[in-house]
Design a protein around this motif. Structure first.
Motif, short mmCIF file in Angstrom:
data_model
loop_
_atom_site.label_atom_id
_atom_site.label_comp_id
_atom_site.label_asym_id
_atom_site.label_seq_id
_atom_site.Cartn_x
_atom_site.Cartn_y
_atom_site.Cartn_z
N LYS A 61 0.81 -1.29 0.16
CA LYS A 61 0.09 -0.08 -0.04
C LYS A 61 0.75 1.13 -0.02
CE LYS A 61 -4.14 -1.88 2.22
NZ LYS A 61 -4.80 -1.86 3.66
N ASN A 62 2.06 1.11 0.45
CA ASN A 62 2.83 2.31 0.33
C ASN A 62 4.03 2.29 -0.66
OD1 ASN A 62 2.48 4.05 3.08
ND2 ASN A 62 2.21 1.88 3.77
N ASP A 63 3.89 1.22 -1.56
CA ASP A 63 4.92 1.22 -2.72
C ASP A 63 6.31 1.23 -2.20
OD1 ASP A 63 2.85 1.60 -4.51
OD2 ASP A 63 2.98 3.77 -4.38
N CYS A 64 6.46 0.26 -1.16
CA CYS A 64 7.77 -0.07 -0.48
C CYS A 64 8.34 -1.55 -0.77
CB CYS A 64 7.90 0.12 0.87
SG CYS A 64 7.61 1.94 1.40
N THR A 65 9.51 -1.66 -1.07
CA THR A 65 9.74 -3.02 -1.28
C THR A 65 10.52 -3.85 -0.22
OG1 THR A 65 11.73 -2.33 -2.39
CG2 THR A 65 10.18 -2.83 -3.86
N THR A 66 11.02 -2.84 0.68
CA THR A 66 11.61 -3.64 1.83
C THR A 66 11.12 -2.85 3.05
OG1 THR A 66 13.40 -1.79 1.86
CG2 THR A 66 13.74 -4.01 0.53
N THR A 67 11.61 -3.45 4.27
CA THR A 67 10.90 -2.88 5.53
C THR A 67 11.85 -1.70 5.77
OG1 THR A 67 10.45 -5.13 6.45
CG2 THR A 67 10.47 -3.42 8.10
N ARG A 68 13.11 -1.78 5.62
CA ARG A 68 13.74 -0.42 5.81
C ARG A 68 13.39 0.80 5.03
NH1 ARG A 68 19.51 0.06 7.06
NH2 ARG A 68 19.51 -2.22 7.48
#
Length: 95
Positions: A61-68
Motif C-alpha cells: 500500500k505504501n509502494d515499498c519493497t523492503t521494511t527498511r
C-alpha cells in the motif's frame, strides 16, 4: 510531549491516514518500535504468517519493497508518533 535526543515531539492517538486498516496500524507501531515479526506475532496474539500477511499489505500500500524503505517513509511522515488505542493503558495516580 516527549524529548528524544535533540527532538521535541508529540504523540498522537489519531490514525495518520485511512490508507491502512486498524490492524495494519498496530503492526506499523510495532515495526517502528523495532520488534521482529516473531515478537510482533506474540504481542498481537497472531501467527507469524498473519503478521507477514499484514506487513506485506503495508509495504504494498505504501509502494515499498523492503521494511527498511518503509521505515524511512514512515519517519518522513512522522508515523512513529502514532500510538494505536490497543497499546494505551489508562492509569490513575492517587496520592
Amino acid at each position: 510531549m516527549f524529548l528524544f535526543k535533540n527532538y521535541v515531539g508529540e504523540f498522537t492517538f489519531n490514525k495518520p491516514s485511512k490508507l491502512l486498516t486498524n490492524k495494519e496500524w498496530e503492526i506499523v507501531f510495532l515495526i517502528m518500535a523495532g520488534l521482529s515479526e516473531k515478537e510482533i506475532a506474540k504481542k498481537v496474539n497472531r501467527t507469524i504468517r498473519t503478521v507477514k500477511f499484514h506487513k506485506s499489505n503495508i509495504l504494498q500500500k505504501n509502494d515499498c519493497t523492503t521494511t527498511r524503505e518503509f521505515i524511512m517513509l514512515a519517519k518522513e511522515h512522522k508515523w512513529q508518533f502514532y500510538i494505536p488505542p490497543i497499546f494505551v493503558k489508562i492509569q490513575y495516580i492517587i496520592e
